[in-house]
Design an enzyme around this catalytic site. Sequence first.
Site, PDB file in Angstrom:
ATOM      1  N   ASP A 159       0.128 -10.337 -18.144  1.00 13.10           N
ATOM      2  CA  ASP A 159      -0.056  -9.952 -19.549  1.00 13.10           C
ATOM      3  C   ASP A 159       0.903 -10.746 -20.440  1.00 13.10           C
ATOM      4  OD1 ASP A 159      -1.833  -7.776 -18.678  1.00 13.10           O
ATOM      5  OD2 ASP A 159       0.009  -6.922 -17.868  1.00 13.10           O
ATOM      6  N   HIS A 187       0.475  -1.570 -17.287  1.00 12.85           N
ATOM      7  CA  HIS A 187      -0.456  -2.688 -17.096  1.00 12.85           C
ATOM      8  C   HIS A 187      -1.874  -2.119 -17.176  1.00 12.85           C
ATOM      9  CE1 HIS A 187      -2.652  -6.081 -15.659  1.00 12.85           C
ATOM     10  NE2 HIS A 187      -3.141  -5.363 -14.677  1.00 12.85           N
TER      11      HIS A 187
HETATM   12  P1  NAX Z   1      -9.757  -8.484  -3.570  1.00 11.57           P
HETATM   13  O1  NAX Z   1     -10.673  -7.301  -3.448  1.00 11.57           O
HETATM   14  O2  NAX Z   1     -10.300  -9.860  -3.549  1.00 11.57           O
HETATM   15  O3  NAX Z   1      -8.674  -8.395  -2.391  1.00 11.57           O
HETATM   16  C1  NAX Z   1      -8.014  -7.227  -2.047  1.00 11.57           C
HETATM   17  C2  NAX Z   1      -7.674  -7.341  -0.581  1.00 11.57           C
HETATM   18  O4  NAX Z   1      -6.847  -6.213  -0.256  1.00 11.57           O
HETATM   19  C3  NAX Z   1      -8.884  -7.284   0.328  1.00 11.57           C
HETATM   20  O5  NAX Z   1      -8.870  -8.390   1.211  1.00 11.57           O
HETATM   21  C4  NAX Z   1      -8.700  -5.967   1.087  1.00 11.57           C
HETATM   22  O6  NAX Z   1      -9.177  -6.038   2.426  1.00 11.57           O
HETATM   23  C5  NAX Z   1      -7.197  -5.796   1.044  1.00 11.57           C
HETATM   24  N1  NAX Z   1      -6.725  -4.444   1.273  1.00 11.57           N
HETATM   25  C6  NAX Z   1      -7.307  -3.276   0.896  1.00 11.57           C
HETATM   26  N2  NAX Z   1      -6.594  -2.237   1.340  1.00 11.57           N
HETATM   27  C7  NAX Z   1      -5.529  -2.744   2.001  1.00 11.57           C
HETATM   28  C8  NAX Z   1      -4.446  -2.164   2.703  1.00 11.57           C
HETATM   29  N3  NAX Z   1      -4.319  -0.843   2.826  1.00 11.57           N
HETATM   30  N4  NAX Z   1      -3.545  -2.995   3.269  1.00 11.57           N
HETATM   31  C9  NAX Z   1      -3.670  -4.330   3.169  1.00 11.57           C
HETATM   32  N5  NAX Z   1      -4.697  -4.939   2.544  1.00 11.57           N
HETATM   33  C10 NAX Z   1      -5.602  -4.148   1.961  1.00 11.57           C
HETATM   34  O7  NAX Z   1      -8.884  -8.198  -4.873  1.00 11.57           O
HETATM   35  P2  NAX Z   1      -8.007  -9.229  -5.727  1.00 11.57           P
HETATM   36  O8  NAX Z   1      -8.847  -9.856  -6.751  1.00 11.57           O
HETATM   37  O9  NAX Z   1      -7.240 -10.088  -4.789  1.00 11.57           O
HETATM   38  O10 NAX Z   1      -7.035  -8.214  -6.500  1.00 11.57           O
HETATM   39  C11 NAX Z   1      -6.078  -7.447  -5.820  1.00 11.57           C
HETATM   40  C12 NAX Z   1      -5.500  -6.380  -6.736  1.00 11.57           C
HETATM   41  O11 NAX Z   1      -4.825  -6.978  -7.834  1.00 11.57           O
HETATM   42  C13 NAX Z   1      -6.546  -5.459  -7.363  1.00 11.57           C
HETATM   43  O12 NAX Z   1      -6.054  -4.123  -7.265  1.00 11.57           O
HETATM   44  C14 NAX Z   1      -6.568  -5.882  -8.808  1.00 11.57           C
HETATM   45  O13 NAX Z   1      -6.965  -4.825  -9.661  1.00 11.57           O
HETATM   46  C15 NAX Z   1      -5.142  -6.252  -9.015  1.00 11.57           C
HETATM   47  N6  NAX Z   1      -4.824  -7.093 -10.179  1.00 11.57           N
HETATM   48  C16 NAX Z   1      -3.655  -6.862 -10.827  1.00 11.57           C
HETATM   49  C17 NAX Z   1      -3.234  -7.632 -11.895  1.00 11.57           C
HETATM   50  C18 NAX Z   1      -1.934  -7.357 -12.580  1.00 11.57           C
HETATM   51  O14 NAX Z   1      -1.684  -8.033 -13.575  1.00 11.57           O
HETATM   52  N7  NAX Z   1      -1.074  -6.439 -12.148  1.00 11.57           N
HETATM   53  C19 NAX Z   1      -4.089  -8.707 -12.411  1.00 11.57           C
HETATM   54  C20 NAX Z   1      -5.093  -9.214 -11.424  1.00 11.57           C
HETATM   55  C21 NAX Z   1      -5.743  -8.153 -10.582  1.00 11.57           C
HETATM   56  O15 NAX Z   1      -6.792  -7.569 -11.307  1.00 11.57           O
END
Ligand code: NAX
Length: 328
Positions: A159, A187
Amino acid sequence: TRTPVNVTVTGAAGQIGYALLFRIASGQLLGADVPVRLRLLEIPQAVKAAEGTAMELDDCAFPLLSGVDIFDDATKAFEGANVALLVGARPRTKGMERGDLLEANGGIFKPQGEAINAGAADDIKVLVVGNPANTNALIARSHAPDVPAERFTAMTRLDHNRALAQLARKAGVSVADLRKLTIWGNHSATQYPDIFHAEIAGKNAAETVNDQAWLENDFIPTVAKRGAAIIEARGASSAASAASAAIDHVHTWVNGTAEGDWTSMAVVSDGSYGVPEGLISSFPVTTKDGAWEIVQGLEINEFSRGRIDASVAELAEERDAVRKLGLI
Ligand code: NAX
């Protein structure tokens, strides 16, 4: 030679993970002279994909990468971790209520907090990226009583970087000319990007821009809704920019903010600026020698006060909801 720093990354097979791991392994997270050992945590169904990424990491022949280990067990993944990037989370799917989302993420961040408490290195630094990031950090932290609370942080650097880009464009300057911008609060869409203390080439940014309509109707909503705009355009959520912000967050935390500048991090509140103690809220922070401090003494005008209070109220609601669910 230096002992490698153990960096644990959860959600390693996801899209942010894919944009993040290569930059960590190339030295951009901790510095060009710091060897790293990656410890990847995934759910069992995604371990194979993580193995594929590990093969590609091998194929980059990064001189600083001393190894990659893959786990589907949190206790093992956080053993000896010096830095932990908690990226994996449960996304909100159609028809899911907020309570369901918080509960599903509690099921992830509670055991991860316990695992960090049990086995991480004494100098562990945690960055939560997975959403709802502030509250997930609060959950993890409350299950790691032996780890100092200040080691749990959540990411608002994306952000912050988005706000820098928008402000630079408006002012017709480079982002390198900007200082002291702040993201306050959660956030989420309620976050408040504050330019009243920011500087453009040494001059007050709000006075230089002098356009309250732009601030309210353009700047703040553009920054707050940027994630949705990216999804609309790319057909997928921000990944490389999120990974870049995670690199920035940890790099700044470890290596310090520049003299005369600060950054935005969601950190545990000590009550500063009327943010209830214990909430993990974004603040202006400086960092030095691996520790952060909330910038003190800023005058908060009425406009900013209202925006900060609204975002902090949302954080308090999320905290109350996870407390009710027994997650903290
Ligand atoms: P993806 O869905 O591509 O990847 C998430 C990965 O996490 C998957 O491979 C899944 O298998 C794995 N996972 C799920 N549960 C797990 C667990 N218990 N232990 C280990 N791995 C696990 O999501 P992606 O686009 O990479 O985003 C990841 C996270 O970042 C999401 O929650 C998203 O909302 C968040 N974000 C946060 C941002 C921020 O500024 N704080 C911005 C970007 C993003 O939206």
